[in-house]
Design an enzyme around this catalytic site. Sequence first.
Site, PDB file in Angstrom:
ATOM      1  N   PRO A   1       0.797  -1.223   0.000  1.00 11.34           N
ATOM      2  CA  PRO A   1       0.000   0.000   0.000  1.00 11.34           C
ATOM      3  C   PRO A   1       0.835   1.281   0.000  1.00 11.34           C
ATOM      4  O   PRO A   1       1.879   1.357   0.636  1.00 11.34           O
ATOM      5  CB  PRO A   1      -0.824  -0.107   1.287  1.00 11.34           C
ATOM      6  CG  PRO A   1      -0.137  -1.099   2.133  1.00 11.34           C
ATOM      7  CD  PRO A   1       0.573  -2.034   1.203  1.00 11.34           C
ATOM      8  N   ASN A   2       0.341   2.219  -0.763  1.00  7.55           N
ATOM      9  CA  ASN A   2       0.875   3.577  -0.885  1.00  7.55           C
ATOM     10  C   ASN A   2       2.173   3.664  -1.674  1.00  7.55           C
ATOM     11  O   ASN A   2       2.650   4.768  -1.945  1.00  7.55           O
ATOM     12  CB  ASN A   2       1.047   4.239   0.486  1.00  7.55           C
ATOM     13  CG  ASN A   2      -0.261   4.348   1.219  1.00  7.55           C
ATOM     14  OD1 ASN A   2      -1.240   4.831   0.667  1.00  7.55           O
ATOM     15  ND2 ASN A   2      -0.310   3.866   2.447  1.00  7.55           N
ATOM     16  N   ARG A  15       5.414  10.871  -2.546  1.00 11.31           N
ATOM     17  CA  ARG A  15       5.094  10.645  -1.130  1.00 11.31           C
ATOM     18  C   ARG A  15       6.355  10.780  -0.291  1.00 11.31           C
ATOM     19  O   ARG A  15       7.294   9.997  -0.444  1.00 11.31           O
ATOM     20  CB  ARG A  15       4.512   9.244  -0.959  1.00 11.31           C
ATOM     21  CG  ARG A  15       4.281   8.872   0.483  1.00 11.31           C
ATOM     22  CD  ARG A  15       3.911   7.405   0.618  1.00 11.31           C
ATOM     23  NE  ARG A  15       3.797   7.086   2.034  1.00 11.31           N
ATOM     24  CZ  ARG A  15       4.069   5.901   2.540  1.00 11.31           C
ATOM     25  NH1 ARG A  15       4.461   4.926   1.765  1.00 11.31           N
ATOM     26  NH2 ARG A  15       3.962   5.697   3.822  1.00 11.31           N
ATOM     27  N   TYR A  29      11.433   8.480   1.287  1.00 13.38           N
ATOM     28  CA  TYR A  29      11.377   7.411   0.295  1.00 13.38           C
ATOM     29  C   TYR A  29      12.083   7.731  -1.023  1.00 13.38           C
ATOM     30  O   TYR A  29      12.114   6.885  -1.913  1.00 13.38           O
ATOM     31  CB  TYR A  29       9.910   7.055   0.020  1.00 13.38           C
ATOM     32  CG  TYR A  29       9.200   6.584   1.263  1.00 13.38           C
ATOM     33  CD1 TYR A  29       9.484   5.352   1.835  1.00 13.38           C
ATOM     34  CD2 TYR A  29       8.252   7.395   1.899  1.00 13.38           C
ATOM     35  CE1 TYR A  29       8.853   4.931   2.990  1.00 13.38           C
ATOM     36  CE2 TYR A  29       7.608   6.973   3.053  1.00 13.38           C
ATOM     37  CZ  TYR A  29       7.920   5.738   3.596  1.00 13.38           C
ATOM     38  OH  TYR A  29       7.298   5.325   4.736  1.00 13.38           O
ATOM     39  N   ASN A  41       8.043  -5.537  -0.898  1.00  9.93           N
ATOM     40  CA  ASN A  41       7.969  -4.394   0.001  1.00  9.93           C
ATOM     41  C   ASN A  41       6.511  -4.317   0.467  1.00  9.93           C
ATOM     42  O   ASN A  41       5.660  -3.773  -0.228  1.00  9.93           O
ATOM     43  CB  ASN A  41       8.380  -3.102  -0.684  1.00  9.93           C
ATOM     44  CG  ASN A  41       8.413  -1.934   0.272  1.00  9.93           C
ATOM     45  OD1 ASN A  41       7.797  -1.968   1.328  1.00  9.93           O
ATOM     46  ND2 ASN A  41       9.123  -0.885  -0.097  1.00  9.93           N
ATOM     47  N   ALA A  87       3.188  -0.809   4.997  1.00 14.71           N
ATOM     48  CA  ALA A  87       2.577  -0.822   6.329  1.00 14.71           C
ATOM     49  C   ALA A  87       2.080  -2.204   6.747  1.00 14.71           C
ATOM     50  O   ALA A  87       2.002  -2.497   7.944  1.00 14.71           O
ATOM     51  CB  ALA A  87       1.429   0.177   6.394  1.00 14.71           C
ATOM     52  N   HIS A  99       3.830  -4.595   9.503  1.00 16.94           N
ATOM     53  CA  HIS A  99       3.653  -4.514  10.946  1.00 16.94           C
ATOM     54  C   HIS A  99       2.274  -4.995  11.412  1.00 16.94           C
ATOM     55  O   HIS A  99       2.030  -5.055  12.616  1.00 16.94           O
ATOM     56  CB  HIS A  99       3.856  -3.070  11.398  1.00 16.94           C
ATOM     57  CG  HIS A  99       4.924  -2.375  10.629  1.00 16.94           C
ATOM     58  ND1 HIS A  99       6.259  -2.687  10.772  1.00 16.94           N
ATOM     59  CD2 HIS A  99       4.855  -1.421   9.660  1.00 16.94           C
ATOM     60  CE1 HIS A  99       6.959  -1.937   9.931  1.00 16.94           C
ATOM     61  NE2 HIS A  99       6.135  -1.180   9.252  1.00 16.94           N
ATOM     62  N   ASP A 155       1.010 -15.615   6.916  1.00 13.88           N
ATOM     63  CA  ASP A 155       0.524 -16.964   6.653  1.00 13.88           C
ATOM     64  C   ASP A 155       0.663 -17.331   5.176  1.00 13.88           C
ATOM     65  O   ASP A 155       0.984 -18.478   4.846  1.00 13.88           O
ATOM     66  CB  ASP A 155      -0.929 -17.108   7.099  1.00 13.88           C
ATOM     67  CG  ASP A 155      -1.084 -17.112   8.611  1.00 13.88           C
ATOM     68  OD1 ASP A 155      -0.065 -17.211   9.340  1.00 13.88           O
ATOM     69  OD2 ASP A 155      -2.238 -16.996   9.077  1.00 13.88           O
ATOM     70  N   GLU A 215      12.033  -9.569   2.109  1.00 12.50           N
ATOM     71  CA  GLU A 215      11.301  -8.357   2.502  1.00 12.50           C
ATOM     72  C   GLU A 215      12.230  -7.160   2.294  1.00 12.50           C
ATOM     73  O   GLU A 215      13.370  -7.168   2.752  1.00 12.50           O
ATOM     74  CB  GLU A 215      10.910  -8.489   3.970  1.00 12.50           C
ATOM     75  CG  GLU A 215      10.170  -7.320   4.539  1.00 12.50           C
ATOM     76  CD  GLU A 215       9.894  -7.495   6.032  1.00 12.50           C
ATOM     77  OE1 GLU A 215       9.849  -6.472   6.721  1.00 12.50           O
ATOM     78  OE2 GLU A 215       9.742  -8.646   6.506  1.00 12.50           O
ATOM     79  N   HIS A 249      12.560  -2.807   2.414  1.00  9.75           N
ATOM     80  CA  HIS A 249      12.034  -1.497   2.819  1.00  9.75           C
ATOM     81  C   HIS A 249      13.010  -0.428   2.353  1.00  9.75           C
ATOM     82  O   HIS A 249      14.222  -0.555   2.547  1.00  9.75           O
ATOM     83  CB  HIS A 249      11.854  -1.420   4.337  1.00  9.75           C
ATOM     84  CG  HIS A 249      10.873  -2.409   4.826  1.00  9.75           C
ATOM     85  ND1 HIS A 249       9.516  -2.227   4.688  1.00  9.75           N
ATOM     86  CD2 HIS A 249      11.036  -3.614   5.422  1.00  9.75           C
ATOM     87  CE1 HIS A 249       8.893  -3.277   5.183  1.00  9.75           C
ATOM     88  NE2 HIS A 249       9.789  -4.139   5.628  1.00  9.75           N
ATOM     89  N   ILE A 250      12.484   0.608   1.752  1.00  4.07           N
ATOM     90  CA  ILE A 250      13.309   1.711   1.258  1.00  4.07           C
ATOM     91  C   ILE A 250      13.943   2.462   2.418  1.00  4.07           C
ATOM     92  O   ILE A 250      15.130   2.765   2.400  1.00  4.07           O
ATOM     93  CB  ILE A 250      12.453   2.646   0.371  1.00  4.07           C
ATOM     94  CG1 ILE A 250      12.015   1.889  -0.896  1.00  4.07           C
ATOM     95  CG2 ILE A 250      13.223   3.912   0.013  1.00  4.07           C
ATOM     96  CD1 ILE A 250      10.960   2.606  -1.717  1.00  4.07           C
ATOM     97  N   SER A 251      13.158   2.750   3.431  1.00  2.00           N
ATOM     98  CA  SER A 251      13.678   3.465   4.600  1.00  2.00           C
ATOM     99  C   SER A 251      14.203   2.458   5.621  1.00  2.00           C
ATOM    100  O   SER A 251      13.897   1.262   5.556  1.00  2.00           O
ATOM    101  CB  SER A 251      12.590   4.329   5.237  1.00  2.00           C
ATOM    102  OG  SER A 251      11.598   3.514   5.833  1.00  2.00           O
ATOM    103  N   ARG A 261      13.080   4.300  12.814  1.00  2.00           N
ATOM    104  CA  ARG A 261      11.896   5.153  12.708  1.00  2.00           C
ATOM    105  C   ARG A 261      11.005   4.950  13.916  1.00  2.00           C
ATOM    106  O   ARG A 261      11.467   4.527  14.969  1.00  2.00           O
ATOM    107  CB  ARG A 261      11.176   4.858  11.395  1.00  2.00           C
ATOM    108  CG  ARG A 261      12.052   5.233  10.177  1.00  2.00           C
ATOM    109  CD  ARG A 261      11.351   5.084   8.872  1.00  2.00           C
ATOM    110  NE  ARG A 261      10.194   5.979   8.807  1.00  2.00           N
ATOM    111  CZ  ARG A 261       9.238   5.860   7.901  1.00  2.00           C
ATOM    112  NH1 ARG A 261       9.278   4.906   7.001  1.00  2.00           N
ATOM    113  NH2 ARG A 261       8.223   6.696   7.902  1.00  2.00           N
TER     114      ARG A 261
END
Length: 156
Positions: free
Chosen positions: A10-11, A18, A23, A74, A77, A80, A87, A98, A100-102, A107
């Site tokens: 998402p996003n 954004r 990012y 990626n 959100a 978490h 699953d 997995e 993540h850019i940041s 954070r």
Amino acid sequence: MKQLLLLNGPNLNLLGTREPHIYGKSGLQEIESELAAFLKEEGWGLKSFQSNHEGALIDAIHEANQHYEGIIFNPAAYTHTSVALRDAISAVEVPVIEVHISNVHNREAFRRESLLAPVCWGQIAGLGTLGYKAAALAFLEEDKRKDDKSGETGQV
């Protein structure tokens, strides 16, 4: 041709606009194109999929089990919050990295725990969009390692 699946949650369709201070300024299409070009040079293909909907990402993971050597994911959100994605990853044999850019570990506290990392092959965070390429390299190197092992005869 061997292929990887690039999933973005998402996003991430808003990358480039954004919160560019977190990012970066690269849009998702640019990231996908650069990764596809890199993999093409290595003789691999890439399919990209982005969704803001958890169920669509779950379906993509299920389908990947039959068609891809690995998934670069990626989850944004959902990292978490999604037991369902955890699953789904556990239910398939295709390895998942997995990304993540940041640096999620640097954070807000709620971003530091990944429900998915324990069922993924690895996690890459904080390298910016280079993290996607790092994940692809991991899959390429693992494939070479497997090829080297399968070519061994066991004879001295």
